[in-house]
Write an enzyme that holds these catalytic residues in place. Sequence first.
Site, mmCIF file in Angstrom:
data_model
loop_
_atom_site.group_PDB
_atom_site.id
_atom_site.type_symbol
_atom_site.label_atom_id
_atom_site.label_comp_id
_atom_site.label_asym_id
_atom_site.label_seq_id
_atom_site.Cartn_x
_atom_site.Cartn_y
_atom_site.Cartn_z
ATOM 1 N N ARG A 60 0.797 -1.437 0.063
ATOM 2 C CA ARG A 60 -0.039 0.032 0.063
ATOM 3 C C ARG A 60 0.933 1.116 0.069
ATOM 4 O O ARG A 60 1.266 1.593 0.985
ATOM 5 C CB ARG A 60 -0.861 0.055 1.195
ATOM 6 C CG ARG A 60 -1.906 -1.269 1.285
ATOM 7 C CD ARG A 60 -2.683 -1.242 2.848
ATOM 8 N NE ARG A 60 -3.488 -2.450 2.778
ATOM 9 C CZ ARG A 60 -3.935 -2.788 4.119
ATOM 10 N NH1 ARG A 60 -3.777 -1.969 4.985
ATOM 11 N NH2 ARG A 60 -4.776 -3.695 3.729
ATOM 12 N N ASP A 62 2.068 5.122 -0.290
ATOM 13 C CA ASP A 62 1.508 6.288 0.403
ATOM 14 C C ASP A 62 1.429 7.321 -0.798
ATOM 15 O O ASP A 62 1.701 7.222 -1.974
ATOM 16 C CB ASP A 62 2.424 6.979 1.306
ATOM 17 C CG ASP A 62 2.520 5.897 2.495
ATOM 18 O OD1 ASP A 62 1.641 5.267 3.048
ATOM 19 O OD2 ASP A 62 3.781 6.228 3.284
ATOM 20 N N ARG A 206 11.422 5.869 3.758
ATOM 21 C CA ARG A 206 11.414 7.387 3.479
ATOM 22 C C ARG A 206 12.224 7.796 4.648
ATOM 23 O O ARG A 206 13.064 8.770 4.606
ATOM 24 C CB ARG A 206 10.085 8.035 3.514
ATOM 25 C CG ARG A 206 9.588 7.685 1.878
ATOM 26 C CD ARG A 206 7.978 8.144 2.144
ATOM 27 N NE ARG A 206 7.955 9.505 2.247
ATOM 28 C CZ ARG A 206 6.747 10.031 2.775
ATOM 29 N NH1 ARG A 206 5.513 9.268 2.626
ATOM 30 N NH2 ARG A 206 6.640 11.293 2.979
#
Length: 255
Positions: A60, A62, A206
């Site tokens: 999934r 972002d 990230r």
Amino acid sequence: MASAKRSAGESLRYRATVAYDGSDFLGFQYQARGRTVQGELEEAIRRVTRQQVRVAAAGRTDAGVHAIGQVISFCVEWSHSVDDLQRALNATLPPDVAIRDCRVVRPDFHPRFDALWRRYRYTVLNAPVRSPLERRYAHHVAEALDVAAMRRASRHLIGTHDFAAFGQPTQGVSTVRQVLQADWVDESPRLVFVITGNAFLRHMVRRLVGTLIEVGRGRRSPEDIAALLERGDRAAAGPLAPAGGLCLMEIGYSD
């Protein structure tokens, strides 16, 4: 890509590799309000097959995160060839989503649970002046970065570790993950972080990039990465790098 036609009324499971520009999406996962990749895929399948389905995905991503190798699966009745299904879906999907590959798979295939590894890349534009054409796909850092130090720091990530300092689990409670590859590739003026692992925590890549950039700026030592893994303190890790630089490249399966 298989091309054999199927019997009418026969429901089969299909696996598709999907690419998308995540800039204008709220993420992959369906939301009642707002544009999502899953929503666009399910709407295209509904329009082509006249069947309402839910797609399963390997991950999934972002809002703002891109993909070249996202993998989905879905079950539909389709009497034409797989090639025809792929062409019809691509003709229906918006320009920022495309089906790169489509095939019939076993009925119990699941893109997430059957995945052996995932590979991401994060692009940093390390140049004095930003590039307006790359602003959606690369994180601009004007200050010259010490790539050698960033590469040394990345080596601490390889292996099985508790990555609690860098992310949160999307399901369950375990924050232990196995990283198979983690390195920076110098494509001056771009620096590309490539990481492969069995699975990733939410925001893990990230936050790793944000922390490694601090190493490149000389604000941390390469050994700080090992200390963060040991302590598991998310507050002590670096900032979350912007979403646009991240791309899901490939997902590995046994077949």
